[in-house]
Design a protein around this motif. Sequence first.
Motif, PDB file in Angstrom:
ATOM      1  N   PRO A  96       0.845  -1.200   0.000  1.00 56.82           N
ATOM      2  CA  PRO A  96       0.000   0.000   0.000  1.00 56.82           C
ATOM      3  C   PRO A  96       0.876   1.245   0.000  1.00 56.82           C
ATOM      4  O   PRO A  96       1.861   1.316   0.746  1.00 56.82           O
ATOM      5  CB  PRO A  96      -0.798  -0.117   1.296  1.00 56.82           C
ATOM      6  CG  PRO A  96      -0.632  -1.534   1.739  1.00 56.82           C
ATOM      7  CD  PRO A  96       0.708  -1.980   1.225  1.00 56.82           C
ATOM      8  N   ALA A  97       0.546   2.211  -0.833  1.00 58.08           N
ATOM      9  CA  ALA A  97       1.412   3.385  -0.976  1.00 58.08           C
ATOM     10  C   ALA A  97       0.567   4.646  -1.136  1.00 58.08           C
ATOM     11  O   ALA A  97      -0.144   4.797  -2.127  1.00 58.08           O
ATOM     12  CB  ALA A  97       2.340   3.213  -2.183  1.00 58.08           C
ATOM     13  N   ARG A  98       0.644   5.508  -0.175  1.00 59.89           N
ATOM     14  CA  ARG A  98       0.005   6.814  -0.258  1.00 59.89           C
ATOM     15  C   ARG A  98       1.063   7.873   0.013  1.00 59.89           C
ATOM     16  O   ARG A  98       1.602   7.970   1.104  1.00 59.89           O
ATOM     17  CB  ARG A  98      -1.127   6.929   0.761  1.00 59.89           C
ATOM     18  CG  ARG A  98      -1.752   8.308   0.827  1.00 59.89           C
ATOM     19  CD  ARG A  98      -2.899   8.353   1.826  1.00 59.89           C
ATOM     20  NE  ARG A  98      -3.301   9.707   2.107  1.00 59.89           N
ATOM     21  CZ  ARG A  98      -4.198  10.052   3.015  1.00 59.89           C
ATOM     22  NH1 ARG A  98      -4.808   9.106   3.713  1.00 59.89           N
ATOM     23  NH2 ARG A  98      -4.507  11.307   3.220  1.00 59.89           N
ATOM     24  N   ASP A  99       1.402   8.618  -1.024  1.00 55.11           N
ATOM     25  CA  ASP A  99       2.435   9.657  -0.925  1.00 55.11           C
ATOM     26  C   ASP A  99       3.746   9.064  -0.413  1.00 55.11           C
ATOM     27  O   ASP A  99       4.288   9.468   0.615  1.00 55.11           O
ATOM     28  CB  ASP A  99       1.975  10.789   0.003  1.00 55.11           C
ATOM     29  CG  ASP A  99       0.749  11.517  -0.531  1.00 55.11           C
ATOM     30  OD1 ASP A  99       0.622  11.618  -1.764  1.00 55.11           O
ATOM     31  OD2 ASP A  99      -0.080  11.967   0.283  1.00 55.11           O
ATOM     32  N   GLU A 100       4.277   8.102  -1.171  1.00 55.17           N
ATOM     33  CA  GLU A 100       5.478   7.371  -0.766  1.00 55.17           C
ATOM     34  C   GLU A 100       6.650   7.572  -1.727  1.00 55.17           C
ATOM     35  O   GLU A 100       7.508   6.707  -1.841  1.00 55.17           O
ATOM     36  CB  GLU A 100       5.171   5.866  -0.654  1.00 55.17           C
ATOM     37  CG  GLU A 100       4.128   5.500   0.391  1.00 55.17           C
ATOM     38  CD  GLU A 100       4.668   5.581   1.813  1.00 55.17           C
ATOM     39  OE1 GLU A 100       5.796   6.071   1.995  1.00 55.17           O
ATOM     40  OE2 GLU A 100       3.945   5.158   2.732  1.00 55.17           O
TER      41      GLU A 100
ATOM     42  N   ASP B 294       5.194  -2.883   4.120  1.00 56.03           N
ATOM     43  CA  ASP B 294       5.122  -1.427   4.155  1.00 56.03           C
ATOM     44  C   ASP B 294       5.927  -0.864   2.995  1.00 56.03           C
ATOM     45  O   ASP B 294       6.815  -1.538   2.446  1.00 56.03           O
ATOM     46  CB  ASP B 294       5.695  -0.898   5.464  1.00 56.03           C
ATOM     47  CG  ASP B 294       4.747  -1.120   6.641  1.00 56.03           C
ATOM     48  OD1 ASP B 294       3.604  -1.552   6.401  1.00 56.03           O
ATOM     49  OD2 ASP B 294       5.162  -0.859   7.779  1.00 56.03           O
ATOM     50  N   ALA B 295       5.633   0.379   2.639  1.00 61.88           N
ATOM     51  CA  ALA B 295       6.339   0.997   1.514  1.00 61.88           C
ATOM     52  C   ALA B 295       7.824   1.172   1.802  1.00 61.88           C
ATOM     53  O   ALA B 295       8.613   1.352   0.875  1.00 61.88           O
ATOM     54  CB  ALA B 295       5.704   2.346   1.175  1.00 61.88           C
ATOM     55  N   ASP B 296       8.216   1.118   3.079  1.00 65.57           N
ATOM     56  CA  ASP B 296       9.633   1.192   3.428  1.00 65.57           C
ATOM     57  C   ASP B 296      10.164  -0.155   3.894  1.00 65.57           C
ATOM     58  O   ASP B 296      11.254  -0.252   4.427  1.00 65.57           O
ATOM     59  CB  ASP B 296       9.855   2.235   4.525  1.00 65.57           C
ATOM     60  CG  ASP B 296       9.171   1.846   5.839  1.00 65.57           C
ATOM     61  OD1 ASP B 296       8.185   1.083   5.776  1.00 65.57           O
ATOM     62  OD2 ASP B 296       9.602   2.310   6.912  1.00 65.57           O
TER      63      ASP B 296
ATOM     64  N   GLU C  51      12.519  -5.471   7.789  1.00 64.81           N
ATOM     65  CA  GLU C  51      12.964  -4.228   8.411  1.00 64.81           C
ATOM     66  C   GLU C  51      12.052  -3.075   8.010  1.00 64.81           C
ATOM     67  O   GLU C  51      11.516  -3.047   6.903  1.00 64.81           O
ATOM     68  CB  GLU C  51      14.404  -3.900   7.993  1.00 64.81           C
ATOM     69  CG  GLU C  51      15.447  -4.795   8.623  1.00 64.81           C
ATOM     70  CD  GLU C  51      16.852  -4.340   8.306  1.00 64.81           C
ATOM     71  OE1 GLU C  51      17.733  -4.509   9.165  1.00 64.81           O
ATOM     72  OE2 GLU C  51      17.085  -3.825   7.195  1.00 64.81           O
ATOM     73  N   GLN C  52      11.904  -2.127   8.937  1.00 66.78           N
ATOM     74  CA  GLN C  52      11.160  -0.910   8.663  1.00 66.78           C
ATOM     75  C   GLN C  52      11.784   0.229   9.440  1.00 66.78           C
ATOM     76  O   GLN C  52      12.613   0.013  10.328  1.00 66.78           O
ATOM     77  CB  GLN C  52       9.689  -1.069   9.068  1.00 66.78           C
ATOM     78  CG  GLN C  52       9.474  -1.264  10.563  1.00 66.78           C
ATOM     79  CD  GLN C  52       8.043  -1.587  10.911  1.00 66.78           C
ATOM     80  OE1 GLN C  52       7.369  -2.348  10.217  1.00 66.78           O
ATOM     81  NE2 GLN C  52       7.542  -1.014  12.011  1.00 66.78           N
TER      82      GLN C  52
END
Length: 451
Positions: free
Chosen positions: A49-53, A142-144, A278-279
């Motif tokens: 999921p990516a919002r403003d990434e 996560d996006a990261d 990792e995040q």
Amino acid sequence: MGVVLLEFVALFVTVLFLSYVAMILVPFLRRPRTVPGDSSEFEWHFFIPARDEEAVIETTLNRCRADFPEAHVWVIDDASTDRTAEIVHRMSLFDWNIHLVRRELPNARTGKGDALNAAYYALSDWFPSWADRSRAIVAVLDADGRLAPEALDYVSSPTVFGDPSIGAAQISVRMENRNDLGQFATPSRLGLSFSRFLVRMQDLEFMTTMSAMQMLRERTGSVGMGGNGQFSRLTALDEIARRYSEPWHGALLEDYELGLHILLAGYKNRFVYDTWVEQEGLLTMRRLVTQRTRWTQGTMQCSVYLGEIVRSPNFTNAGVVESCYFLVTPWLQVAGVFLWPLLLLFTVLQAFNYPSGPGAFFAEFWPVAGVTVIFGALPFIMWGPVYRKVVEPQLSRRHAWLLGLGNAIYLYYTYASTPRAFARVLMRRTGWAKTRRNSEALTRGPVASDV
């Protein structure tokens, strides 16, 4: 009479908590290792999921494609206002394994669960009708997020997805900036030290206490899913969609909610500690409290499943007890936020009203106070040495005990996050905005949030 009742309730809650700590510590220290399997036996699909990434998405995609060239990556752009969709679309033109799922307003930005459902339906439309859906595994990142290179082999283990009864698996989570905050550190020396402390505490929390909870759930058959590094068999998602209209639902803790639905559907969940994702660790208390407020409220929302859990034939008795305890805990914490300060206030008032004066009161009752402090703090402090033993053996014993003491202090964030979550439940506020990445928080400031 009121003071006696208050002290009895406090003692009962303390004994209950100490029992739980012992129950999660022993399985964690005695956990068996997971034997890796062969990831080529499965087909892999990563949902991001990516919002403003735009700050992280290209790096994440490059990592995924380099480390896992056989995997398909589905990026769900949730009506971003930056270059996220543009970056993903450009990369997808040169890589058939990168897929862009676009959500447009007014149907976008309605929650992470809705974004993941959009990817599920896109994957279902793309998936060949003749292919074996039970071999398809969906991973949520996560996006990261950055998966360990051997992560897919570990979740392919004969005891994980090699077992057809397993519907989902969660791997452990680490903070990628635990040793180096990089360019995103605050400029002041005090701010830098505090940010390092926060990130290290988050790494300790995820790799010890949260993982220990999962190891207990391994024994009770009630493993929960996390928002990063969760894996689900596509056929398990299909079954949830058939029973409950769609795989993911509206709780702010949509990952744990998904895990509950997989268990209710008759599948089993696994926790794999021997590999990780990792995040970024959060650098400020404000962002940490915002995140934990959302998690606490999400757990409160999931308490609506208590009746289904108790009635379900797919939960063991131990699983029912563990799940119910977890879902009731936030409500107990609400009571504790008010109970412990009230108990302290009553104790001080008793001291000043003591016939021989406050000095005599403390001289007489200091052993009780000492025992209370020891039993109140030790269950949190001990995780420092456990962290050294299991995760960071290069730390000195002194450093480990200091980390444990820091952990006891760090967990006071619940006195901010728990009341906020409870207030949001009372006001029926369920919206939320994503937590800024560290690079965004430094250059663009805090994000407006409904939390």
